[in-house]
Design an enzyme around this catalytic site. Structure first.
Site, PDB file in Angstrom:
ATOM      1  N   HIS A   1     -43.178  82.772 -54.272  1.00  0.00           N
ATOM      2  CA  HIS A   1     -43.767  83.608 -55.319  1.00  0.00           C
ATOM      3  C   HIS A   1     -42.713  83.825 -56.393  1.00  0.00           C
ATOM      4  O   HIS A   1     -41.512  83.886 -56.098  1.00  0.00           O
ATOM      5  CB  HIS A   1     -44.219  84.950 -54.748  1.00  0.00           C
ATOM      6  CG  HIS A   1     -44.868  85.841 -55.774  1.00  0.00           C
ATOM      7  ND1 HIS A   1     -45.970  85.451 -56.502  1.00  0.00           N
ATOM      8  CD2 HIS A   1     -44.553  87.090 -56.221  1.00  0.00           C
ATOM      9  CE1 HIS A   1     -46.314  86.408 -57.332  1.00  0.00           C
ATOM     10  NE2 HIS A   1     -45.470  87.417 -57.189  1.00  0.00           N
TER      11      HIS A   1
ATOM     12  N   CYS B   1     -48.492  82.307 -60.661  1.00  0.00           N
ATOM     13  CA  CYS B   1     -47.377  83.258 -60.691  1.00  0.00           C
ATOM     14  C   CYS B   1     -46.197  82.787 -61.524  1.00  0.00           C
ATOM     15  O   CYS B   1     -45.606  83.565 -62.283  1.00  0.00           O
ATOM     16  CB  CYS B   1     -46.946  83.611 -59.268  1.00  0.00           C
ATOM     17  SG  CYS B   1     -46.248  82.235 -58.313  1.00  0.00           S
TER      18      CYS B   1
ATOM     19  N   ASP C   1     -43.721  92.259 -61.808  1.00  0.00           N
ATOM     20  CA  ASP C   1     -44.593  91.179 -61.345  1.00  0.00           C
ATOM     21  C   ASP C   1     -45.952  91.290 -62.022  1.00  0.00           C
ATOM     22  O   ASP C   1     -46.687  92.256 -61.828  1.00  0.00           O
ATOM     23  CB  ASP C   1     -44.756  91.269 -59.821  1.00  0.00           C
ATOM     24  CG  ASP C   1     -45.492  90.066 -59.238  1.00  0.00           C
ATOM     25  OD1 ASP C   1     -45.870  89.169 -60.010  1.00  0.00           O
ATOM     26  OD2 ASP C   1     -45.672  90.033 -58.007  1.00  0.00           O
TER      27      ASP C   1
END
Length: 615
Positions: A331, A272, A354
């Site tokens: 995250h 991520c 994202d």
């Protein structure tokens, strides 16, 4: 050109123009400008132009972009050279003239498609190529959808090539320096190649490149190879065959160059924070103000559900019941700044984006751009994917104990809250800025309850109209939990060096009003950052009796040798140092945490809670 009129050369005044357009760091040799702002060129003719006045009455400039430029779709435009320019559209104004040269001010509209353009001069039915230039978004232009009024923020979110990515745990936030490299000269060409590849796979074309929302979605789709032939391959834990572990990357440039050198084959590997860092580089290069954001205790792959479950056995070991929905230690995603002409005015501003794959009932696997204000207000129907961001930072994590007969029992006092300490790098500083208040109201506040109730109602309505029978939505009420009569407090150092033992101090308080025979089990279990258990490192049991309002203090040590017996993992750490007070750190980016599980048995209740720290 016809009847002897010719162009000797065209000076694009690269140094002056690029400096005025804040692109001088990209190149000093090629013209790179921002839309909605004029630039100046000088056309030198091969002979005095008064000899050819009849040809100059209808002289035009032509700007075109894309492989098949067309007036109909806005990728080709013609405009006269006049004494006055129009700042709202493509125009050219004659600023200075001489028998052998013209100095022309060229203006591009603030909604022009970004891209690589050719500029031609047309006279007497002939075209002459003056040269090529690159057009980017313009955060300095009030009419551009990405306009950002604050100059300090423009310097940080567009021009700054040095960044910091935050990671670790909510109680021990650490910093990883990152080189965004968005102004290294080859990067701008790679970014437009990225758009070309993404558009081919999505059956799109250059006509929509004027829209920053569209650009963000193309880039997000291209970051992860789950969508088309993306830039990066997402890896599972300890799966780094024939590639670079995510923790080894320290900048975006090597990733983008490897992708282009391999003829657009996905680079191995990313997770991520790597997706978000490369996304930030690409969007900043194209002119969209962008920052990297980290949230701690993130509910991943909930498919819009407002609850996620964790399961432990009776020895306090975390089990892997659900291989999709998990609570991640942290995250990382992006925010990009823009007006949302497609939504209500209050949704303009920061948009969450994202690129990490999500298990969604429909649509692409990336999420966003989603207005941060809509996430905060629980307006889950707003585009794009507000419901997924809202669930990830507002889901309640219910902890369950799996008994030996495989029945489940909810652990008392075990609801955990997600979406904590949402953080980003401060403007013109390496200090960590907490922006949680942009995403959610304070836990337990009246405003939070109103938003949760509204979001729950909308999600249930969406569930009722959804065509997918697999999507299930659930919600844990926000009512106060039953008071806990036994309370445990664990203390340990926030920062420990690798190889050191981990000293623990455990205090157990009895507020029940009666004597309790207590069985305390304390264990340490290693987890990857995405919530996947690795192994049980250590466990110790204590038996004692607590009188009413009594405190018992216990001590334990997790020996470093417990971790030495396990095979090394390439992504576990990259050695370095961490400095306090938000100073720039040569930090080590780990993908594991150690989870301290504490468990109390009495004749009445079982309590399971958890504390995390980095070791």
């Amino acid at each position: 050109m016809g009847q002897g009129l010719g162009i000797k050369k065209c000076d694009f005044k690269v140094t002056v123009n690029n400096n005025n357009h804040h692109t001088e760091e990209i190149s000093t040799e090629r013209l790179i400008v921002r839309r909605g702002q004029p630039f100046t060129i000088t056309v030198c003719f091969s002979a005095p132009i008064h000899n050819y006045l009849w040809q100059l009455k209808r002289i035009l400039l032509i700007a075109q972009t894309g492989s098949h430029p067309s007036k109909a779709d806005g990728t080709q435009t013609e405009f006269l050279i006049s004494s006055l320019g129009d700042q709202k559209q493509w125009s050219a104004a004659l600023e200075e003239q001489d028998p052998c040269f013209w100095t022309i001010s060229v203006n591009t509209p603030a909604n022009a498609p970004i891209g690589q353009y050719a500029l031609l001069l047309h006279a007497s039915k002939s075209d002459h190529l003056l040269g090529n230039f690159t057009l980017l978004f313009n955060p300095w232009c009030q009419d551009d959808e990405v306009f950002l009024a604050n100059e300090a923020q423009r310097q940080e979110y567009v021009l700054n090539q040095d960044g910091v990515i935050y990671w670790g745990t909510e109680n021990a936030v650490l910093a990883q320096p990152w080189d965004f490299s968005q102004f290294e000269e080859d990067i701008v060409d790679i970014c437009f190649t990225l758009l070309d590849v993404g558009e081919r796979h999505r059956d799109k074309d250059h006509t929509q490149r004027k829209n920053p929302v569209y650009i963000c979605r193309i880039v997000a789709a291209m970051l992860n190879c789950d969508e088309f032939r993306g830039i990066l391959t997402e890896c599972g834990t300890r799966q780094y065959f024939n590639g670079t572990p995510p923790s080894k990357w320290l900048g975006s440039g090597p990733i983008l160059r490897q992708w282009i050198a391999s003829q657009c084959k996905p680079v191995r590997y990313g997770q991520c924070w790597v997706f978000a860092a490369v996304m930030c580089s690409v969007l900043r290069c194209l002119g969209i103000p962008t920052r990297v954001v980290t949230g701690f205790t993130w509910a991943h792959n909930t498919n819009s559900s407002l609850s996620v479950d964790e399961y432990y056995d009776e020895d306090g070991t975390l089990l892997t019941q659900d291989k999709n929905a998990r609570v991640w230690t942290f995250h990382v995603w992006n925010e990009c700044w823009m007006a949302r002409a497609d939504l209500l005015p209050e949704y303009s501003g920061w948009q969450a984006l994202d690129a990490t794959c999500q298990n969604k009932s429909k649509g692409p696997s990336f999420c966003g751009p989603a207005p941060v204000q809509a996430i905060k207000e629980g307006d889950t129907e707003a585009d794009y994917d507000v419901c997924y961001f809202f669930a990830a930072i507002n889901a309640k994590c219910q902890v369950w104990i799996q008994k030996t007969d495989h029945t489940l029992k909810p652990a008392l006092g075990s609801t955990k809250y997600t979406g904590n300490n949402i953080s980003t790098k401060s403007v013109d500083s390496e200090r960590c800025e907490d922006i949680t208040h942009n995403y959610k109201y304070p836990e337990g506040s009246f405003q939070e309850k109103v938003v949760l109730d509204k979001a729950y109602t909308k999600i249930k309505k969406l569930e009722a109209t959804s065509s997918s029978s697999k999507t299930q939505f659930s919600f844990i009420p926000t009512a106060l939990e039953e008071p806990v009569n036994l309370f445990i407090h664990l203390q340990l150092k926030n920062f420990l060096l690798r190889g050191q033992d981990v000293p623990l101090s455990i205090e157990v308080f009895n507020h029940s009003g009666g004597e309790k025979a207590t069985h305390l089990l304390v264990g340490a279990q290693s987890l990857h950052y995405n919530g996947v258990p690795v192994t049980q490192l250590w466990k110790e049991e204590f038996h004692f009796t607590l009188r009413s309002n009594e405190v018992s203090r216990k001590h334990g040590t997790v020996s470093a040798k417990h971790g030495e017996d396990r095979p090394p993992e390439p992504s576990h750490r990259t050695p370095g140092e961490v400095r306090d007070s938000g100073c720039r750190a040569r930090a080590h980016l780990q993908t594991k945490k150690v989870q301290i599980i504490r468990k109390i048995f009495t004749e009445e209740k079982i309590q399971v809670t958890e504390l995390s720290t980095d070791v």
